[in-house]
Write a protein that holds these residues in place. Structure first.
Motif, PDB file in Angstrom:
ATOM      1  N   VAL A 149       0.846  -1.191   0.000  1.00  0.00           N
ATOM      2  CA  VAL A 149       0.000   0.000   0.000  1.00  0.00           C
ATOM      3  C   VAL A 149       0.880   1.239   0.000  1.00  0.00           C
ATOM      4  O   VAL A 149       1.949   1.260   0.617  1.00  0.00           O
ATOM      5  CB  VAL A 149      -0.954   0.005   1.222  1.00  0.00           C
ATOM      6  N   ASP A 150       0.439   2.270  -0.721  1.00  0.00           N
ATOM      7  CA  ASP A 150       1.102   3.567  -0.695  1.00  0.00           C
ATOM      8  C   ASP A 150       0.558   4.356   0.497  1.00  0.00           C
ATOM      9  O   ASP A 150      -0.647   4.352   0.766  1.00  0.00           O
ATOM     10  CB  ASP A 150       0.835   4.331  -2.000  1.00  0.00           C
ATOM     11  N   LEU A 151       1.445   5.055   1.198  1.00  0.00           N
ATOM     12  CA  LEU A 151       1.029   5.739   2.428  1.00  0.00           C
ATOM     13  C   LEU A 151       0.098   6.923   2.195  1.00  0.00           C
ATOM     14  O   LEU A 151      -0.494   7.427   3.158  1.00  0.00           O
ATOM     15  CB  LEU A 151       2.264   6.183   3.221  1.00  0.00           C
ATOM     16  N   VAL A 152      -0.077   7.362   0.936  1.00  0.00           N
ATOM     17  CA  VAL A 152      -1.076   8.401   0.671  1.00  0.00           C
ATOM     18  C   VAL A 152      -2.467   7.912   1.064  1.00  0.00           C
ATOM     19  O   VAL A 152      -3.375   8.707   1.324  1.00  0.00           O
ATOM     20  CB  VAL A 152      -1.046   8.828  -0.820  1.00  0.00           C
ATOM     21  N   THR A 153      -2.634   6.596   1.139  1.00  0.00           N
ATOM     22  CA  THR A 153      -3.902   6.003   1.550  1.00  0.00           C
ATOM     23  C   THR A 153      -4.327   6.498   2.937  1.00  0.00           C
ATOM     24  O   THR A 153      -5.520   6.563   3.252  1.00  0.00           O
ATOM     25  CB  THR A 153      -3.774   4.467   1.555  1.00  0.00           C
ATOM     26  N   PHE A 154      -3.359   6.870   3.761  1.00  0.00           N
ATOM     27  CA  PHE A 154      -3.646   7.288   5.141  1.00  0.00           C
ATOM     28  C   PHE A 154      -3.767   8.802   5.295  1.00  0.00           C
ATOM     29  O   PHE A 154      -3.720   9.317   6.401  1.00  0.00           O
ATOM     30  CB  PHE A 154      -2.561   6.748   6.073  1.00  0.00           C
ATOM     31  N   PHE A 155      -3.965   9.495   4.179  1.00  0.00           N
ATOM     32  CA  PHE A 155      -4.001  10.961   4.217  1.00  0.00           C
ATOM     33  C   PHE A 155      -5.437  11.484   4.223  1.00  0.00           C
ATOM     34  O   PHE A 155      -5.823  12.317   3.418  1.00  0.00           O
ATOM     35  CB  PHE A 155      -3.217  11.533   3.037  1.00  0.00           C
TER      36      PHE A 155
ATOM     37  N   TRP B  99      -7.517  10.250  11.277  1.00  0.00           N
ATOM     38  CA  TRP B  99      -6.704  10.773  12.374  1.00  0.00           C
ATOM     39  C   TRP B  99      -7.525  11.543  13.405  1.00  0.00           C
ATOM     40  O   TRP B  99      -6.974  12.047  14.390  1.00  0.00           O
ATOM     41  CB  TRP B  99      -5.612  11.687  11.800  1.00  0.00           C
ATOM     42  N   GLY B 100      -8.821  11.647  13.171  1.00  0.00           N
ATOM     43  CA  GLY B 100      -9.667  12.362  14.116  1.00  0.00           C
ATOM     44  C   GLY B 100      -9.454  13.859  14.117  1.00  0.00           C
ATOM     45  O   GLY B 100      -9.655  14.520  15.143  1.00  0.00           O
ATOM     46  N   VAL B 101      -9.061  14.402  12.964  1.00  0.00           N
ATOM     47  CA  VAL B 101      -8.857  15.845  12.826  1.00  0.00           C
ATOM     48  C   VAL B 101      -9.738  16.344  11.689  1.00  0.00           C
ATOM     49  O   VAL B 101     -10.427  15.574  11.020  1.00  0.00           O
ATOM     50  CB  VAL B 101      -7.377  16.185  12.570  1.00  0.00           C
TER      51      VAL B 101
ATOM     52  N   ARG C 235      -9.391  13.209  -6.631  1.00  0.00           N
ATOM     53  CA  ARG C 235      -9.944  12.295  -5.627  1.00  0.00           C
ATOM     54  C   ARG C 235     -11.414  11.944  -5.821  1.00  0.00           C
ATOM     55  O   ARG C 235     -11.798  10.780  -5.611  1.00  0.00           O
ATOM     56  CB  ARG C 235      -9.696  12.860  -4.222  1.00  0.00           C
ATOM     57  N   PRO C 236     -12.299  12.876  -6.228  1.00  0.00           N
ATOM     58  CA  PRO C 236     -13.696  12.478  -6.415  1.00  0.00           C
ATOM     59  C   PRO C 236     -13.894  11.442  -7.522  1.00  0.00           C
ATOM     60  O   PRO C 236     -14.954  10.795  -7.581  1.00  0.00           O
ATOM     61  CB  PRO C 236     -14.392  13.802  -6.763  1.00  0.00           C
TER      62      PRO C 236
ATOM     63  N   ASP D 244      -6.437   6.916  -2.499  1.00  0.00           N
ATOM     64  CA  ASP D 244      -6.068   8.270  -2.084  1.00  0.00           C
ATOM     65  C   ASP D 244      -6.927   8.709  -0.900  1.00  0.00           C
ATOM     66  O   ASP D 244      -8.151   8.845  -1.037  1.00  0.00           O
ATOM     67  CB  ASP D 244      -6.243   9.268  -3.237  1.00  0.00           C
ATOM     68  N   ALA D 245      -6.289   8.923   0.235  1.00  0.00           N
ATOM     69  CA  ALA D 245      -6.949   9.501   1.410  1.00  0.00           C
ATOM     70  C   ALA D 245      -8.238   8.747   1.773  1.00  0.00           C
ATOM     71  O   ALA D 245      -9.338   9.306   1.761  1.00  0.00           O
ATOM     72  CB  ALA D 245      -7.248  10.984   1.173  1.00  0.00           C
ATOM     73  N   ALA D 246      -8.110   7.483   2.130  1.00  0.00           N
ATOM     74  CA  ALA D 246      -9.272   6.663   2.478  1.00  0.00           C
ATOM     75  C   ALA D 246      -9.748   6.970   3.894  1.00  0.00           C
ATOM     76  O   ALA D 246      -8.941   7.127   4.812  1.00  0.00           O
ATOM     77  CB  ALA D 246      -8.920   5.187   2.369  1.00  0.00           C
ATOM     78  N   VAL D 247     -11.057   7.052   4.070  1.00  0.00           N
ATOM     79  CA  VAL D 247     -11.631   7.294   5.401  1.00  0.00           C
ATOM     80  C   VAL D 247     -11.357   6.105   6.314  1.00  0.00           C
ATOM     81  O   VAL D 247     -11.035   6.262   7.492  1.00  0.00           O
ATOM     82  CB  VAL D 247     -13.148   7.552   5.298  1.00  0.00           C
ATOM     83  N   ASP D 248     -11.502   4.902   5.755  1.00  0.00           N
ATOM     84  CA  ASP D 248     -11.270   3.665   6.507  1.00  0.00           C
ATOM     85  C   ASP D 248     -10.193   2.858   5.789  1.00  0.00           C
ATOM     86  O   ASP D 248     -10.488   1.854   5.130  1.00  0.00           O
ATOM     87  CB  ASP D 248     -12.569   2.861   6.609  1.00  0.00           C
ATOM     88  N   PRO D 249      -8.939   3.270   5.878  1.00  0.00           N
ATOM     89  CA  PRO D 249      -7.900   2.599   5.093  1.00  0.00           C
ATOM     90  C   PRO D 249      -7.726   1.127   5.418  1.00  0.00           C
ATOM     91  O   PRO D 249      -7.510   0.315   4.513  1.00  0.00           O
ATOM     92  CB  PRO D 249      -6.641   3.401   5.426  1.00  0.00           C
ATOM     93  N   ILE D 250      -7.822   0.760   6.695  1.00  0.00           N
ATOM     94  CA  ILE D 250      -7.649  -0.655   7.053  1.00  0.00           C
ATOM     95  C   ILE D 250      -8.733  -1.500   6.404  1.00  0.00           C
ATOM     96  O   ILE D 250      -8.460  -2.516   5.752  1.00  0.00           O
ATOM     97  CB  ILE D 250      -7.674  -0.841   8.581  1.00  0.00           C
ATOM     98  N   GLY D 251      -9.974  -1.081   6.549  1.00  0.00           N
ATOM     99  CA  GLY D 251     -11.081  -1.830   5.965  1.00  0.00           C
ATOM    100  C   GLY D 251     -11.042  -1.850   4.452  1.00  0.00           C
ATOM    101  O   GLY D 251     -11.290  -2.884   3.827  1.00  0.00           O
ATOM    102  N   ASP D 252     -10.730  -0.708   3.843  1.00  0.00           N
ATOM    103  CA  ASP D 252     -10.713  -0.630   2.383  1.00  0.00           C
ATOM    104  C   ASP D 252      -9.606  -1.504   1.791  1.00  0.00           C
ATOM    105  O   ASP D 252      -9.808  -2.189   0.782  1.00  0.00           O
ATOM    106  CB  ASP D 252     -10.532   0.816   1.934  1.00  0.00           C
ATOM    107  N   ILE D 253      -8.423  -1.458   2.404  1.00  0.00           N
ATOM    108  CA  ILE D 253      -7.323  -2.293   1.908  1.00  0.00           C
ATOM    109  C   ILE D 253      -7.658  -3.768   2.098  1.00  0.00           C
ATOM    110  O   ILE D 253      -7.462  -4.592   1.195  1.00  0.00           O
ATOM    111  CB  ILE D 253      -6.007  -1.946   2.622  1.00  0.00           C
TER     112      ILE D 253
END
Length: 317
Positions: A11-17, A22-24, A258-259, A292-301
Motif C-alpha cells: 500500500v502507498d502511504l497516501v492512503t492514510f491521508f 486521524w480524528g482531525v 480524488r472524487p 487516495d486519502a481513504a476514510v477507513d484505510p484498514i477496511g478498504d485495503i
C-alpha cells in the motif's frame, strides 16, 4: 512456487491521508499531528498496514516520506526493524521532486534532483528495497499562456534526464519506474508511448496506475500490454471515468482527482482482464493497492485484498 506468489501486495502511504482517520478536520491538521506526535503517527500507520493484510509499504511525500521515518525512529536500521517486527517490507519509495521542481531543464535543478534521488536510493537499498517510483512533470491547463507543447523535442529533454537518472540509480542497485500520474506528461496513452520510445529500457521502467490512466481517458489494459516488459511495479486503483478535458491543472490537481477515484472493483477498471494480462505476461513484482486519502484505510485495503484473493488470484493461477 504457486504462480500467485509472484504477486506481492502493498500500500502507498497516501492512503492514510484522510483527516477522518486521524480524528482531525483538515489535511494541515494531519501534518501538525505528525510533527507533534511522530512516533504515535508512524506506529499507527505501520500497525494499520499490518492489520490490513498486505505486507509492502510505499513511502511518499511528507509527512509520509523517508526523512520523516528516519527522524521518527532514529535511523534507517531502526525503521527497518519496525517494518520487520510487523512482517512488512519496503516495496518502493515514491519520489515527487521532479513533479514539483518547476523548470527541471536547468542544470542546477537537475543536479539538485539527482542529489536527492541518490540519497533516497541509498535509503531504499538500506531497507532492502530496489524500486524508486517517480512522478513526471505536470502538463499545463489547456489554453494556458504561454503554451508549452509536449512535442517530440520536449519529450527528448525529459527522456534524456530520466535515462541519466536511471543509470545513476542502477549503479546503486535501485530501479527507476515512472508513474502514470494523471495530468502529467506520462499518463495519456500517446504520452506514455512517446516517453517509453525515447527512454532506454535498461534504465527507465514503468509504474502504471490503473485509475490515473482512466482519468486521462485511456485504457490501462491496452496501454500496459504495449509496454508490459517495462512494468516492474504497479498501482492497483479504480476510477469512475475520464476527467473533463479542460480540467484546470494547478496546485490542487491532486485534490481534483480524488472524487473520481472509487473503491476497488467499483469503477471502470476491468480487473479480470488486468489479472489475465499480468498472468500472460508473467509479471513478477509488487502490486500496490492504493486509495487516495481513504476514510477507513484498514477496511478498504482488507476488502480490496479479499476481492483480489477470491476473484482474481484464481484467474492468475
Amino acid at each position: 512456487m504457486p504462480a500467485s506468489d509472484n504477486l506481492r501486495f502493498g500500500v502507498d502511504l497516501v492512503t492514510f491521508f484522510h483527516p477522518g482517520f486521524w480524528g482531525v478536520d483538515s489535511y494541515d491538521a494531519i501534518v501538525d499531528h505528525a510533527k507533534s506526535h511522530p512516533r504515535q503517527f508512524w506506529d499507527k500507520i505501520l500497525d494499520s498496514i499490518q492489520a490490513s493484510g498486505v505486507t509492502g509499504v510505499e513511502l511518499t511525500f511528507s509527512p509520509f516520506n523517508w526523512q520523516d521515518a528516519i527522524k521518527t525512529y532514529g535511523s534507517v536500521e531502526a525503521f527497518g526493524a519496525e517494518l520487520s517486527a510487523r512482517g512488512l517490507q519496503l516495496a518502493s519509495g515514491f519520489f515527487a521532486e521532479l513533479e514539483a521542481s518547476g523548470d527541471f531543464t536547468e542544470a542546477a535543478a537537475q543536479a539538485a534532483i539527482i542529489a536527492k534521488a541518490e540519497q533516497y536510493a541509498d535509503f531504499i537499498k538500506a531497507c532492502s528495497g530496489d524500486v524508486m517510483v517517480i512522478g513526471a512533470p505536470m502538463r499545463q491547463t489547456p489554453g494556458e499562456e504561454p503554451v508549452r507543447f509536449r512535442d517530440f523535442g520536449q519529450a527528448r529533454v525529459i527522456a534524456d534526464f530520466l535515462n541519466r537518472l536511471g543509470a545513476i540509480l542502477y549503479k546503486k542497485g535501485v530501479k527507476l519506474a515512472v508513474h502514470t500520474e494523471a495530468h502529467s506528461i506520462f499518463a495519456a496513452a500517446r504520452d506514455v508511448d512517446l516517453l517509453m520510445l525515447l527512454t532506454d529500457p535498461a534504465y527507465v521502467h514503468m509504474c502504471p496506475d490503473t485509475a490515473h490512466i482512466i482519468l486521462e481517458g485511456s485504457d490501462p489494459i491496452q496501454l500496459v500490454d504495449r509496454h508490459h516488459e517495462r512494468m516492474i511495479i504497479a498501482h492497483w486503483k479504480d476510477a469512475i471515468g475520464k476527467m473533463p478535458a479542460d480540467t484546470p491543472v494547478g496546485a490542487d490537481i491532486h485534490e481534483r482527482h480524488r472524487p473520481y477515484f472509487c473503491g476497488f472493483g467499483l469503477g471502470r477498471v476491468d480487473w479480470p482482464a488486468w489479472i489475465r494480462l499480468l498472468r500472460d505476461r508473467q509479471f513478477n513484482g509488487w502490486a500496490i493497492l492504493e486509495l487516495d486519502a481513504a476514510v477507513d484505510p484498514i477496511g478498504d485495503i482488507a476488502n480490496g485484498l479479499t476481492l483480489v484473493r477470491q476473484a482474481l488470484l484464481p484467474i492468475y493461477r
